[in-house]
Design a protein around this motif. Structure first.
Motif, PDB file in Angstrom:
ATOM      1  N   VAL A 126       0.857  -1.190   0.000  1.00  0.00           N
ATOM      2  CA  VAL A 126       0.000   0.000   0.000  1.00  0.00           C
ATOM      3  C   VAL A 126       0.888   1.234   0.000  1.00  0.00           C
ATOM      4  CG1 VAL A 126      -1.988  -1.079   1.120  1.00  0.00           C
ATOM      5  CG2 VAL A 126      -0.196  -0.081   2.518  1.00  0.00           C
ATOM      6  N   ASP A 127       0.338   2.334  -0.481  1.00  0.00           N
ATOM      7  CA  ASP A 127       1.108   3.576  -0.560  1.00  0.00           C
ATOM      8  C   ASP A 127       1.276   4.254   0.798  1.00  0.00           C
ATOM      9  OD1 ASP A 127       1.430   3.250  -3.252  1.00  0.00           O
ATOM     10  OD2 ASP A 127      -0.335   4.425  -3.775  1.00  0.00           O
ATOM     11  N   THR A 128       0.279   4.098   1.666  1.00  0.00           N
ATOM     12  CA  THR A 128       0.370   4.711   2.985  1.00  0.00           C
ATOM     13  C   THR A 128       0.660   3.636   4.016  1.00  0.00           C
ATOM     14  OG1 THR A 128      -1.967   4.432   3.499  1.00  0.00           O
ATOM     15  CG2 THR A 128      -1.354   6.426   2.311  1.00  0.00           C
ATOM     16  N   GLY A 129       1.086   4.026   5.179  1.00  0.00           N
ATOM     17  CA  GLY A 129       1.420   3.061   6.218  1.00  0.00           C
ATOM     18  C   GLY A 129       0.263   2.688   7.115  1.00  0.00           C
ATOM     19  N   ASP A 130      -0.932   3.233   6.859  1.00  0.00           N
ATOM     20  CA  ASP A 130      -2.078   3.007   7.735  1.00  0.00           C
ATOM     21  C   ASP A 130      -2.440   1.527   7.833  1.00  0.00           C
ATOM     22  OD1 ASP A 130      -4.336   3.742   9.357  1.00  0.00           O
ATOM     23  OD2 ASP A 130      -5.584   3.360   7.579  1.00  0.00           O
ATOM     24  N   VAL A 131      -2.601   0.875   6.700  1.00  0.00           N
ATOM     25  CA  VAL A 131      -2.977  -0.548   6.707  1.00  0.00           C
ATOM     26  C   VAL A 131      -1.841  -1.374   7.291  1.00  0.00           C
ATOM     27  CG1 VAL A 131      -3.601  -2.542   5.296  1.00  0.00           C
ATOM     28  CG2 VAL A 131      -4.570  -0.303   4.774  1.00  0.00           C
ATOM     29  N   ARG A 132      -0.640  -1.107   6.835  1.00  0.00           N
ATOM     30  CA  ARG A 132       0.530  -1.856   7.310  1.00  0.00           C
ATOM     31  C   ARG A 132       0.681  -1.720   8.828  1.00  0.00           C
ATOM     32  NH1 ARG A 132       4.050   0.286   4.074  1.00  0.00           N
ATOM     33  NH2 ARG A 132       3.808  -1.282   2.464  1.00  0.00           N
TER      34      ARG A 132
END
Length: 117
Positions: free
Chosen positions: A50-56
């Motif tokens: 994913v492009d953002t770290g939110d899910v990760r």
């Protein structure tokens, strides 16, 4: 007539009883799970493209009784994992479990052996 004296059975029975108690209390699985997540969570995070770290960053694990749960708690995680009409699925949690399941099995086996000692 042959007489054979078997000794040590009471000690063996006590060890087996203790191992059964450890299983019943979930200690065997809990101990294995604590070690397993040190590998599984980083693997899941590396597979989460994913492009953002939110899910990760939302990928974590927890224990519920004798059940270990690997999850991504971000609201967007479902869209990345299962896909949408415009985005192909990336089942990073499923892939993680498939890749790391042999490790969990070995850890549980190790904990069972410890409980039987």
């Amino acid at each position: 007539m042959i007489n054979i004296k078997i000794t040590g059975l009471k000690e063996e029975e006590a060890r087996i009883r203790e191992a059964r108690l450890a299983l019943a209390r979930g200690e065997v699985f809990a101990n294995a799970w604590r070690v397993y997540v040190m590998t599984a969570v980083p693997v899941a995070r590396s597979l989460c493209h994913v492009d953002t770290g939110d899910v990760r960053a939302s990928i974590r694990s927890r224990l519920e009784g004798n059940r270990g749960i690997l999850e991504a708690t971000s609201p967007d995680a479902k869209f990345h994992h299962d896909g949408t009409t415009k985005q192909k699925p990336n089942p990073f949690l499923d892939i993680t479990v498939k890749q790391t399941n042999p490790l969990l099995e070995r850890l549980i086996e190790t904990e069972l052996r410890k409980a039987l000692k």
